[in-house]
Motif scaffolding. Structure first.
Motif, short mmCIF file in Angstrom:
data_model
loop_
_atom_site.label_atom_id
_atom_site.label_comp_id
_atom_site.label_asym_id
_atom_site.label_seq_id
_atom_site.Cartn_x
_atom_site.Cartn_y
_atom_site.Cartn_z
N ASN A 70 0.83 -1.22 -0.01
CA ASN A 70 -0.01 -0.11 -0.10
C ASN A 70 1.03 1.17 -0.01
OD1 ASN A 70 -2.26 -1.48 -0.26
ND2 ASN A 70 -2.61 -1.33 2.05
N THR A 71 2.09 1.25 0.69
CA THR A 71 2.91 2.31 0.64
C THR A 71 3.55 2.55 -0.79
OG1 THR A 71 3.69 1.83 3.11
CG2 THR A 71 5.23 3.33 1.69
N ALA A 72 3.90 1.45 -1.40
CA ALA A 72 4.18 1.59 -2.65
C ALA A 72 3.10 2.18 -3.72
CB ALA A 72 4.78 0.44 -3.53
N GLN A 73 2.04 1.79 -3.55
CA GLN A 73 0.91 2.18 -4.35
C GLN A 73 0.50 3.76 -4.08
OE1 GLN A 73 -2.69 -0.16 -4.02
NE2 GLN A 73 -1.36 -2.06 -4.93
N LYS A 74 0.74 4.12 -2.72
CA LYS A 74 0.33 5.54 -2.48
C LYS A 74 1.53 6.32 -3.08
CE LYS A 74 -0.76 8.49 1.53
NZ LYS A 74 -0.76 8.47 3.13
N HIS A 75 2.76 5.89 -3.08
CA HIS A 75 3.94 6.82 -3.51
C HIS A 75 3.84 7.18 -4.96
CE1 HIS A 75 8.15 8.27 -4.07
NE2 HIS A 75 8.06 7.27 -5.11
N TYR A 76 3.51 6.00 -5.67
CA TYR A 76 3.71 6.24 -7.04
C TYR A 76 2.56 6.49 -7.91
CZ TYR A 76 5.11 4.07 -11.96
OH TYR A 76 5.51 3.75 -13.21
N ARG A 77 2.85 7.27 -9.00
CA ARG A 77 1.84 7.72 -10.01
C ARG A 77 2.30 7.49 -11.63
NH1 ARG A 77 -1.76 12.66 -10.18
NH2 ARG A 77 -2.34 12.75 -12.49
N PRO A 78 1.55 6.98 -12.40
CA PRO A 78 1.98 6.61 -13.89
C PRO A 78 2.59 8.24 -14.07
CG PRO A 78 0.17 5.64 -13.37
CD PRO A 78 0.06 6.60 -12.15
N LYS A 119 -0.96 -0.97 -16.18
CA LYS A 119 -0.02 -1.79 -15.31
C LYS A 119 -0.43 -1.32 -13.98
CE LYS A 119 3.10 -5.17 -14.51
NZ LYS A 119 3.54 -6.31 -14.77
N TYR A 120 -0.27 -0.01 -13.63
CA TYR A 120 -0.63 0.58 -12.49
C TYR A 120 -2.16 0.37 -11.98
CZ TYR A 120 -0.97 4.22 -8.79
OH TYR A 120 -1.37 4.76 -7.37
N LEU A 121 -2.93 0.39 -13.03
CA LEU A 121 -4.37 0.47 -12.67
C LEU A 121 -4.71 -1.17 -12.33
CD1 LEU A 121 -5.82 2.42 -15.44
CD2 LEU A 121 -6.29 2.96 -13.27
N GLN A 122 -3.85 -2.03 -13.11
CA GLN A 122 -4.00 -3.50 -12.75
C GLN A 122 -3.53 -3.83 -11.52
OE1 GLN A 122 -1.63 -6.82 -14.72
NE2 GLN A 122 -3.63 -6.89 -15.42
N MET A 123 -2.27 -3.32 -10.85
CA MET A 123 -1.97 -3.43 -9.68
C MET A 123 -2.93 -3.13 -8.39
SD MET A 123 1.21 -4.53 -9.69
CE MET A 123 2.52 -4.77 -10.92
N LYS A 124 -3.49 -2.14 -8.68
CA LYS A 124 -4.73 -1.52 -7.65
C LYS A 124 -5.89 -2.21 -7.82
CE LYS A 124 -4.73 2.98 -6.82
NZ LYS A 124 -4.07 2.52 -5.57
N GLY A 125 -6.27 -3.19 -8.73
CA GLY A 125 -7.26 -3.79 -9.14
C GLY A 125 -8.30 -3.16 -9.51
N ASN A 126 -8.10 -2.14 -10.54
CA ASN A 126 -9.15 -1.21 -10.94
C ASN A 126 -9.09 -1.35 -12.54
OD1 ASN A 126 -9.75 -0.45 -8.29
ND2 ASN A 126 -8.28 1.24 -8.31
N LEU A 127 -8.76 -2.54 -13.18
CA LEU A 127 -8.83 -2.10 -14.75
C LEU A 127 -9.37 -3.55 -15.00
CD1 LEU A 127 -7.27 -1.54 -17.31
CD2 LEU A 127 -5.62 -3.00 -16.96
#
Length: 542
Positions: free
Chosen positions: A130-138, A370-378
């Motif tokens: 969750n920390t990685a997902q919060k930090h990153y943005r495409p 890929k980012y959207l897929q990692m978040k389960g939103n694709l």
């Protein structure tokens, strides 16, 4: 929850900063990364991206450009919509240039994305993930190349050498996909260093970059004529940005997931935003809102952009980014249909995104996917394999009680447009049963592709369409003859909106296409550029 996950992430991030982000300049030609003794202050994703962009311009990390396959394409310089003239419409052949949009990628960016996607896919440490997902943005880092005929031929020759010189094992997935037509790109080493003269191809163009806002920077690029891009690098790129199959849904599931987001009331307004030759449409009702594409005028030359000018489209983007959609539907993954997402509020990535499969998209688009897929939103609708003869189709339909109905179609590849992703995009047909109003939003799907998707229903010419978001920015390559049927009465509509700059010098819109639209919509054929009274969109009120 303990702090191990967060501490682990920031330790890895610090390690990336001190070992890979800031190499000593004297070693840049060898692309070595060195460790510094002093720790850097914690940097945001935006600051890291800006540093990587700066390093790319300074040559501090080896860089590659992803160029579409030109080897079998001899038609680009005969295509008026691909050509931009340096000296007006009467320029000779030697003065013509074509426009190609290409992804750029440095080894630093690749290492950063590998680290981030690895952290985001961690299954056993939720805080770390969750920390990685919060930090990153495409982010976006690309090059819009203006290529003359001489350099075009050199690039074709280089691509032929690459294919002829490389040998691969039968288990090489990258090559198998390339042979099957699933990949249409090749990676070539490049640099912004203009001092390299031998064995190089020098291109004019501009960088389009974004970590939080879109910047366009005029820059010359040198492609190094080396047909031996390391297999290890190529495969690292392919493996890192490849999506797994979890996001691809059958049509029933795809439609059911959209239905959950649509609410229970009919649409009230649809806004087509003034963003040049790009698509950004926002539809809303009393209880739902969604984007149909969130693009930007991607290929607009930066020398025409100045503070306060109409070509900046900053006013439009300010309005676009404050919208809070319930979800997003993409017609397809071209940058002029997705680039606005790079400057939108970050919570847009918390929404569900629905789109066609993006197996043939460029790396910048795949980074977003890929980012959207990692978040389960694709959620991806299946597209046919390149060499199949599959028909377009009705993906499904959704009833809003007894008030309205949505139909989503996927077009079929046809000969009038060379792009598979354009033809196989998603079209939205919306029909208000109470008011007897039909709206058609077509992305870049041409009329012929749409008709083939509606093989069991009336054709475009035989369908009453009250409001039309015109396909492909009013392009010539839409088989627009099918707008009407010469043997049948014309079904007149209320308004047709063309998402384009209204610039005849670049055939946007094509004059023949516009004239054909006027046979159905009369004088109410307008471009988004014609939005009046400082408006940033053209609104359809339903």
């Amino acid at each position: 929850m303990n702090k191990i996950g967060k501490e682990k992430f920031y330790q890895e991030l610090d390690n990336f900063l001190v070992t890979k982000l800031r190499p000593i300049p004297e070693h840049r030609s060898e692309c070595n990364y060195v460790r510094f003794e002093d720790n850097f202050p914690q940097l945001t994703n935006h600051e890291i991206c800006q540093q990587m962009f700066w390093n790319a311009f300074k040559g501090y990390s080896k860089m590659y450009i992803q160029i579409g396959c030109l080897r079998d394409d001899n038609s680009l310089f005969n295509d008026s919509e691909k050509i931009m003239y340096e000296k007006g419409a009467e320029a000779g052949d030697d003065e013509k240039v074509i426009i190609l949009q290409c992804s750029l990628l440095t080894l630093q960016m690749l290492d950063y994305d590998i680290m981030m996607f690895g952290a985001m896919s961690e299954g056993g440490d939720e805080e770390y993930r969750n920390t990685a997902q919060k930090h990153y943005r495409p982010y976006l880092f690309s090059y819009v190349a203006e290529i003359d005929k001489s350099n075009y031929e050199k690039l074709k020759e280089l691509q032929n050498k690459i294919v002829g010189s490389q040998t691969y094992s039968s288990s090489d997935e990258y090559v198998e996909n390339y042979k099957n037509g699933q990949l249409q790109y090749q990676w070539l080493p490049c640099t912004f260093n203009s001092d390299i003269n031998e064995n190089s191809i020098k291109l004019d163009g501009y960088v389009v970059q974004s970590a939080s806002r879109i910047e366009k920077i005029k820059a010359n690029l040198t492609i190094i004529e080396d047909e031996n891009t390391p297999k290890k690098v190529r495969n690292r790129i392919f493996e890192n940005y490849k999506l797994d199959k979890s996001s691809c849904k059958d049509d029933k599931t795809f439609i059911e997931e959209i239905e959950k987001k649509l609410g229970n009331t009919p649409l009230s307004t649809i806004d087509a935003y003034k963003i040049g030759n790009g698509n950004c449409v926002f539809a809303q009702s009393n209880d739902t809102r969604f984007f149909y594409d969130i693009g930007f005028n991607y290929k607009h030359r930066p020398k025409k952009i100045s503070h306060g000018s109409s070509y900046n489209y900053s006013s439009s983007m300010q309005k676009i980014v404050v919208n809070d959609p319930s979800f997003v539907i993409l017609s397809h993954w071209d940058m002029d249909h997705i680039a606005g997402s790079y400057v939108a509020r970050k919570n847009i990535f918390e929404k569900n995104w629905f789109a066609p499969d993006c197996y043939d998209a460029g790396t910048n688009a795949l980074r977003l996917a890929k980012y959207l897929q990692m978040k389960g939103n694709l959620y991806l609708a299946n597209r046919p394999p390149r060499k199949s003869n599959a028909h377009g189709r009705l993906i499904g339909k959704i009833a809003i009680q007894k008030l309205a109905i949505y139909k989503l179609y996927m077009g079929k590849k046809t000969t009038c447009d060379s792009s598979h992703s354009n033809c196989e995009g998603i079209v939205i047909e919306y029909y208000d049963k109470i008011k007897n109003i039909r709206v058609l939003m077509m992305g870049d799907v041409n009329y012929d592709s749409f008709n083939k998707a509606r093989s069991t229903e009336p054709s475009f010419a035989d369908t009453q369409i009250d409001y039309l978001i015109v396909p492909h920015h009013g392009s010539e390559h839409t088989n627009y003859q099918q707008i009407t049927d010469p043997n049948k009465p014309v079904k007149m509509g209320s308004k047709a909106i063309i998402c384009c700059t209204d610039d005849p010098n670049i055939n946007r819109p094509n004059s023949g296409h516009r004239m054909k639209l006027e046979k159905r919509f009369g004088k109410n054929v307008i471009t988004t550029e014609e939005a009046k009274n400082k408006a940033v969109s053209i609104t359809i009120s339903l």
